[in-house]
Design an enzyme around this catalytic site. Structure first.
Site, PDB file in Angstrom:
ATOM      1  N   HIS A  74      -6.626 -44.534  67.225  1.00  0.00           N
ATOM      2  CA  HIS A  74      -6.206 -43.969  65.932  1.00  0.00           C
ATOM      3  C   HIS A  74      -4.917 -43.999  65.665  1.00  0.00           C
ATOM      4  CE1 HIS A  74      -7.872 -42.715  61.987  1.00  0.00           C
ATOM      5  NE2 HIS A  74      -6.493 -42.235  61.884  1.00  0.00           N
ATOM      6  N   HIS A  91     -12.712 -61.586  65.287  1.00  0.00           N
ATOM      7  CA  HIS A  91     -12.174 -61.231  64.057  1.00  0.00           C
ATOM      8  C   HIS A  91     -11.068 -59.978  64.114  1.00  0.00           C
ATOM      9  CE1 HIS A  91     -11.606 -60.502  60.006  1.00  0.00           C
ATOM     10  NE2 HIS A  91     -12.381 -59.528  59.980  1.00  0.00           N
ATOM     11  N   LYS A 145       2.754 -39.341  49.503  1.00  0.00           N
ATOM     12  CA  LYS A 145       3.433 -40.729  49.509  1.00  0.00           C
ATOM     13  C   LYS A 145       2.968 -41.531  48.167  1.00  0.00           C
ATOM     14  CE  LYS A 145       4.045 -42.094  54.250  1.00  0.00           C
ATOM     15  NZ  LYS A 145       5.360 -42.446  54.416  1.00  0.00           N
ATOM     16  N   ASP A 158      22.301 -57.187  66.211  1.00  0.00           N
ATOM     17  CA  ASP A 158      21.187 -57.605  66.675  1.00  0.00           C
ATOM     18  C   ASP A 158      20.368 -56.317  67.193  1.00  0.00           C
ATOM     19  OD1 ASP A 158      18.945 -59.015  68.105  1.00  0.00           O
ATOM     20  OD2 ASP A 158      20.319 -60.745  68.512  1.00  0.00           O
ATOM     21  N   SER A 182       7.611 -49.033  50.034  1.00  0.00           N
ATOM     22  CA  SER A 182       8.896 -48.061  49.600  1.00  0.00           C
ATOM     23  C   SER A 182       9.919 -48.796  49.319  1.00  0.00           C
ATOM     24  CB  SER A 182       9.154 -47.176  50.752  1.00  0.00           C
ATOM     25  OG  SER A 182       7.800 -46.226  51.105  1.00  0.00           O
ATOM     26  N   ARG A 221     -23.516 -51.675  60.862  1.00  0.00           N
ATOM     27  CA  ARG A 221     -22.359 -52.806  60.900  1.00  0.00           C
ATOM     28  C   ARG A 221     -23.016 -53.584  62.375  1.00  0.00           C
ATOM     29  NH1 ARG A 221     -17.042 -49.349  62.936  1.00  0.00           N
ATOM     30  NH2 ARG A 221     -15.993 -51.458  62.894  1.00  0.00           N
ATOM     31  N   GLU A 248      -3.113 -46.236  66.437  1.00  0.00           N
ATOM     32  CA  GLU A 248      -3.088 -47.920  66.032  1.00  0.00           C
ATOM     33  C   GLU A 248      -3.261 -47.815  64.633  1.00  0.00           C
ATOM     34  OE1 GLU A 248      -2.110 -50.535  67.603  1.00  0.00           O
ATOM     35  OE2 GLU A 248      -2.968 -52.074  66.454  1.00  0.00           O
ATOM     36  N   TRP A 272     -14.026 -55.129  69.149  1.00  0.00           N
ATOM     37  CA  TRP A 272     -12.613 -54.691  69.499  1.00  0.00           C
ATOM     38  C   TRP A 272     -12.461 -53.373  70.114  1.00  0.00           C
ATOM     39  CZ3 TRP A 272      -8.426 -51.798  67.749  1.00  0.00           C
ATOM     40  CH2 TRP A 272      -9.055 -50.784  66.835  1.00  0.00           C
ATOM     41  N   SER A 322       3.837 -56.178  75.567  1.00  0.00           N
ATOM     42  CA  SER A 322       4.668 -56.720  74.698  1.00  0.00           C
ATOM     43  C   SER A 322       4.937 -55.567  73.590  1.00  0.00           C
ATOM     44  CB  SER A 322       4.059 -57.992  73.871  1.00  0.00           C
ATOM     45  OG  SER A 322       4.411 -57.964  72.706  1.00  0.00           O
ATOM     46  N   SER A 323       4.051 -54.869  73.125  1.00  0.00           N
ATOM     47  CA  SER A 323       4.303 -53.954  71.912  1.00  0.00           C
ATOM     48  C   SER A 323       5.266 -52.839  72.538  1.00  0.00           C
ATOM     49  CB  SER A 323       2.989 -53.454  71.678  1.00  0.00           C
ATOM     50  OG  SER A 323       2.369 -54.394  70.858  1.00  0.00           O
ATOM     51  N   THR A 355      -0.473 -38.268  52.974  1.00  0.00           N
ATOM     52  CA  THR A 355      -0.915 -39.618  52.332  1.00  0.00           C
ATOM     53  C   THR A 355      -0.718 -39.548  50.750  1.00  0.00           C
ATOM     54  OG1 THR A 355      -2.532 -40.109  53.993  1.00  0.00           O
ATOM     55  CG2 THR A 355      -2.588 -41.555  52.069  1.00  0.00           C
ATOM     56  N   TYR A 396      -2.257 -46.164  62.203  1.00  0.00           N
ATOM     57  CA  TYR A 396      -0.977 -45.795  61.467  1.00  0.00           C
ATOM     58  C   TYR A 396       0.046 -46.582  62.184  1.00  0.00           C
ATOM     59  CZ  TYR A 396      -3.896 -41.773  60.337  1.00  0.00           C
ATOM     60  OH  TYR A 396      -4.801 -41.078  60.025  1.00  0.00           O
ATOM     61  N   HIS A 421     -12.616 -38.122  65.293  1.00  0.00           N
ATOM     62  CA  HIS A 421     -13.225 -38.402  64.213  1.00  0.00           C
ATOM     63  C   HIS A 421     -14.065 -40.040  64.206  1.00  0.00           C
ATOM     64  CE1 HIS A 421      -9.427 -40.217  61.878  1.00  0.00           C
ATOM     65  NE2 HIS A 421     -10.232 -41.189  62.625  1.00  0.00           N
ATOM     66  N   HIS A 422     -13.622 -40.594  65.378  1.00  0.00           N
ATOM     67  CA  HIS A 422     -14.476 -41.693  65.515  1.00  0.00           C
ATOM     68  C   HIS A 422     -15.692 -41.411  66.384  1.00  0.00           C
ATOM     69  CE1 HIS A 422     -11.040 -44.363  64.114  1.00  0.00           C
ATOM     70  NE2 HIS A 422     -10.331 -43.619  64.517  1.00  0.00           N
TER      71      HIS A 422
END
Lengths: 627, 411
Positions: free
Chosen positions: A258, A80, A336, A109, A273, A455, A260, A144, A174-175, A333, A262, A307-308
């Site tokens: 982390h 998931h 925004k 393009d 926006s 969890r 990731e 994950w 790819s990314s 944040t 964002y 922080h993880h």
């Protein structure tokens, strides 16, 4: 392939319609088609990830339930998360990068059209490869986050982790390729007069994201390569008894993981926006501040990864430092959020479906952001880490935030992509179901976490007071299921040609992509516009500004615009590059260097790598001059 | 606005925040009080370690709730006030306002500063050097006449296994599994480690979690703040919080919170081997235990042949209320109902995977654990058939294990 001239001569009246048929899609290098491919495939993977979530919720409906086995449950939550992060939200964002960035900056393009196609095919093969594990009864079950040393060959023999680690390596490729492509595109292909600070906010946020991608994915790639070595050749990077350290993986993973987060949220912020100003009929409030806060989030996002890891015992100094940087993320944040609210303040807000989703983003993301401030404080995090509180937090950010932003984008840009409006009523129903579902599913999880429910728990004890909130969450997940179903019906109707014609500019919007026909011709702009402000199209329509719309500056077609020809080399390179990774499979999981397995690996990998090399050479020699 | 009126406003604001924090302090624990129904609450800690987290937990909860309410009101007002009512023309095209931007940049910085200072203070307090013994009201360690602490800290090595816990009392030389005792009158210091994968030790009522990582030793220490009455042990539950494989969700543990004097008695009883009223239970049990190969992995104090360390230490198993690492309640109807306990233990011995999946090596080799299997299980299906281990042998083992009780069985 016919030349542009004969093409125009034979199909003058439908000149913007390119070739059709499966082959034309397989060989396409058109960024708009690739964007659509990304969108459709990410929606399908999203549906798959959603079904996996439903399995989880069904299992947790009752305490000590035996609906699915512990093993299958672990596979479900692993797949998931992997699916939603890498195969749904990221590629859904990529759909918008692809479709929108060239249109928004006034380009025909992306910088490297064939490489763009390669990015998509690698993503698709990577996604299919990870999911193929189900066919072999070897679905990944390490989470994950794939924490070492659980993913090592001693505790995860067999191929389940191989599918995950090799699939992720393919997806990372790819990314990264897409990242370099878009950075080059944005830096080099902007229309005349389109200075950096006249770029639309979505392009800006995407620009930041591409830097995050190209700087963070190498970290996980390094981590994965070390894991491949541990599992295939008996090295001990993560294996403690022989001197390795499982925390090495955690650092590498979260140094990627982390940013990731964002990578997942910034594109949605960009979409919001774009949407909020259009439906408030005002410019974005404090646009430079929104841009700089996005850049700030990108920068600080690289300094918060530990922080993880507040519970692993890094010591008080590290904990304090990472706690401070993490809390500082709240500042850009908040900037925004306030700018979005004050974009609407004083406007004329119309509550069309895209705007409903965008406003929902602002509201739900605020909740997710604030609960994030709580566990930015390590003393609290020690009580919340790995509890359902965290699950509540990041689902508010990723479902309430990223997904709502992306759905806003789908409803907003669908008319531009496909030329027809989506059904407004179905959109509103889907939105309402989403809003109820997200809150009923994820809000009770805060309480479950505060009550100490962990969890990744296949079962929770009976009589522990956890039943009611879990049942609420399961009921809520059904609302989300129906929300997605209604939207999918809406999209399917749209694809089948239902809905009124959209016209060039259905929302009275401000930016270049709305100044061209819907769907855009394959060359986008017959004549590149000259941009004089950050809202060129609005200024033309409402402020008497210089013309940018194609109708005025290029006039009616046909237009002779030479475009890069389609190519089948990208998909071939993708196939062989994917196979190079797959070839690590035979020797993996043995836990020690095994000569026979290594030989087997080389026997497969060698020819496949040579084939890939041949395809790359053919690609290089291919004549891709626009015609 | 004059300086003094600014100060007055600040004072008033502080008073409101303080009042809200205090209200929160009182309100939060009562949301999920620790009682039988809510054994895992994180909001009602009974140790100084947990209370340190709790104080800042309450402060930050109040702050984020206030911020959330304010932002929500602002959003709601905006949406209602500026909804399109069909008036012609475009609204005024406002591009921004520098003062407001500076304002809402500084405001969150102020909040972050307000939160980070107590956060860092708490981090250092929680990770300070562990005390060597119980302290008096002035924070001085109470020393005995021999120059050693009067009530020295209890040091326990906690080892995470798949999927159970080993607890070793460093100074007392006691080992136990899945259930251990702590005193309420002196510090408890835990050394967390693992020799398998990463686990995380979490007893929410005591305080936050810490990971048990192979190759590393983490430390947490705490003093129970709850005064536990003599003869009325407190039952504190805990669980593994870090995903550690198939049965991760079924890896819990029980802590027996004891009055100081009771704890000393508990230690003295656990230091010597369990005694048996009927010597034949011990003899038959040890025979069967040995013959079935259990001694290879399990240790039992007082049974010279049982020294294995791969599996849980089974000494004083009769004290425990839960089997399979806090999963299966042996006494759902109270201690008087021995029949249920016997049935549960029998099921656990003969078919462990039915209680906890993945316990034994399963038929599927790819799911195999590191060499874990049941020696007596001849056909390797994870179930002990009567022909593999005779029911009377199982009975003898069950009697032998359940008879081992101290004065402190978990009720």
């Amino acid at each position: 392939m016919s030349t542009a001239a004969t093409h125009v001569a034979t199909h003058a009246h439908v000149e913007h319609e390119e070739e059709t048929g499966l082959w034309s899609w397989i060989t396409t290098v058109d960024h708009k088609r690739i964007g659509k491919l990304y969108l459709i495939s990410s929606l399908l993977f999203f549906a798959l990830g959603g079904l996996e979530a439903l399995m989880i919720r069904m299992q947790l409906f009752r305490p000590e339930n035996n609906f699915i086995s512990a093993q299958f449950y672990n596979e479900m939550f692993t797949m998931h998360a992997t699916t939603m992060v890498f195969l749904a939200i990221m590629p859904m964002s990529a759909a918008f990068f692809n479709f929108l960035i060239p249109l928004q900056i006034g380009a025909r393009d992306v910088a490297f059209p064939r490489m763009n196609a390669l990015s998509f095919w690698l993503f698709l093969f990577g996604g299919l490869f990870i999911n193929a594990s189900f066919l072999f009864h070897a679905a990944p079950d390490g989470g994950w986050f794939g924490y070492a040393n659980l993913t090592g060959s001693k505790y995860s023999p067999g191929h389940s982790i191989d599918f995950w680690m090799l699939g992720l390596a393919i997806l990372g490729n790819s990314s990264m390729m897409a990242g370099f492509n878009f950075i080059t595109t944005i830096l080099n292909l902007r229309a005349p007069g389109m200075t950096l600070f006249r770029m639309p906010i979505f392009t800006w946020m995407s620009f930041v994201v591409q830097f995050l991608v190209v700087m963070s994915f190498p970290m996980i790639t390094v981590g994965l390569i070390l894991l491949i070595f541990d599992r295939n050749y008996g090295t001990n990077f993560y294996f403690p008894p022989n001197g390795g350290d499982p925390l090495l993986w955690q650092h590498l993973f979260w140094l990627f993981g982390h940013p990731e987060v964002y990578i997942l949220i910034l594109p949605a912020m960009g979409i919001v926006s774009e949407v909020l100003p259009v439906f408030a009929r005002k410019p974005l409030f404090g646009a430079p501040f929104v841009i700089f806060s996005g850049i700030m989030i990108g920068f600080v996002g690289f300094g918060v990864w530990s922080h993880h890891m507040f519970t692993v015992g890094l010591g008080p100094v590290a904990d304090s430092a990472f706690s401070t940087t993490t809390m500082l993320i709240a500042v850009p944040t908040a900037v925004k959020i306030f700018n979005w609210i004050f974009t609407m303040w004083g406007g004329k807000i119309s509550f069309k479906t895209p705007n409903l989703f965008a406003i929902t983003f602002v509201f739900l993301f605020t909740i997710g952001g604030l609960s994030g401030v709580m566990h930015a404080s390590p003393p609290i995090d020690l009580q919340q880490q790995d509890s359902y509180f965290i699950v509540a937090h990041f689902h508010y950010v990723l479902v309430g935030g990223a997904l709502m932003g992306l759905f806003s984008g789908i409803y907003f840009y669908w008319p531009k992509m496909f030329g027809r409006m989506l059904n407004e009523r179905l959109g509103q129903i889907s939105w309402a179901l989403f809003f109820i579902g997200i809150n009923v599913t994820f809000f009770p999880m805060h309480f479950l976490g505060a009550m100490g429910m962990i969890r990744r728990s296949w079962q929770y004890p009976a009589g522990a007071g956890l039943d009611m909130y879990n049942q609420m969450a399961t009921v809520g997940s059904l609302f989300i299921f129906f929300a997605v179903l209604v939207s999918f019906i809406n999209f399917a109707r749209g694809l089948m040609g239902h809905g009124e014609l959209a016209g060039d500019d259905p929302w009275d919007a401000a930016t270049l992509e709305w100044s061209i026909p819907s769907p855009p011709p394959h060359y986008n702009f017959a004549k590149l516009p000259t941009v004089h402000s950050d809202r060129p199209f609005w200024d033309e329509k409402h402020e008497g500004g210089p013309a940018v719309s194609q109708a005025k500056i290029a006039g009616p077609g046909p237009h002779h615009v030479a475009m890069p020809p389609s190519s089948y080399w990208p998909i071939l390179v993708a196939v062989f590059q994917g196979l190079v990774f797959v070839a690590f499979m035979p020797g993996s999981g043995s836990g020690a260097f095994n000569y026979d397995a290594f030989l087997k690996q080389v026997m497969i990998q060698g020819p496949v790598a040579l084939a890939m090399l041949f395809c790359i050479l053919a690609w290089v020699r291919e004549d891709d001059t626009p015609r | 606005m004059s300086t003094s009126s600014v100060h007055a406003w600040l004072r008033r604001a502080m008073a409101v925040v303080a009042a809200a924090s205090l209200a929160g302090c009182d309100a939060l624990p009562t949301l999920w009080p620790a009682k039988d129904g809510y054994p895992y609450t994180t909001t009602d800690p009974i140790s100084d370690f947990g209370l340190l987290s709790q104080h800042i937990y309450v402060t930050i909860t109040v702050v984020v709730c206030v911020v959330f309410v304010l932002v929500s009101i602002l959003l709601a007002v905006t949406l209602i006030k500026f909804a399109d009512r069909g008036t012609p023309g475009n609204p005024e095209q406002v591009h921004g306002n520098i003062t407001m931007e500076i304002g809402w940049t500084i405001a969150p910085i102020g909040i972050v500063l307000f939160l980070i200072v107590p956060t860092i203070r708490t981090i250092f307090l929680q990770q300070d050097a562990a005390p060597i013994g119980a302290k008096d009201e002035n924070g001085q360690v109470l020393m005995g006449e021999d120059g050693k602490p009067l009530r020295p800290a209890v040091e326990i090595k906690v080892i995470g296994r798949r999927w159970w816990w080993q607890f070793e009392y460093v100074n007392e030389g006691i080992a136990t599994s899945n259930q251990f005792a702590i005193p309420d009158d002196r510090p408890v210091s835990l050394f967390l480690t693992s020799d398998t994968v990463i686990h995380s030790f979490w007893a929410p009522r005591i305080g936050g979690k810490r990971d048990a990582i192979p190759g590393r030793v983490n430390r947490i220490w705490f003093n129970l703040t709850k005064d536990i009455a003599q003869g009325q042990p407190d039952h504190i539950r805990g669980e593994c919080a870090e995903y550690c494989g198939e049965a991760h969700s079924l890896m819990r543990f029980e802590i027996l919170g004891l009055d100081g004097a009771d704890f000393d008695k508990w230690v003295s009883e656990y230091k010597v081997a369990p005694t048996f009223a009927d010597a034949s239970i011990k003899q038959k049990g040890e025979e069967a235990f040995s013959a079935a190969g259990c001694t290879g992995c399990h240790a039992i104090s007082g049974f010279a042949g049982a020294k294995g360390t791969q599996g849980p230490n089974l000494t004083f198993l009769g004290d425990r209320r839960f089997l399979a690492a806090g999963i299966k309640d042996m006494y759902p109807n109270g201690r008087a109902d021995q029949a249920t306990a016997r049935a549960v233990l029998t099921q656990w011995i003969t078919d462990p995977n039915s209680i906890k999946p993945g316990t034994t090596k399963s038929a599927n080799a790819s799911r195999a654990l590191d060499g874990m299997n049941i020696p007596a299980d001849a056909n390797g299906d994870g179930i002990l058939q009567p022909e593999e281990l005779a029911p009377e042998k199982v009975d003898a083992i069950v009697s032998y294990l359940l008879s081992q009780t101290s004065s402190f069985p978990l009720q």
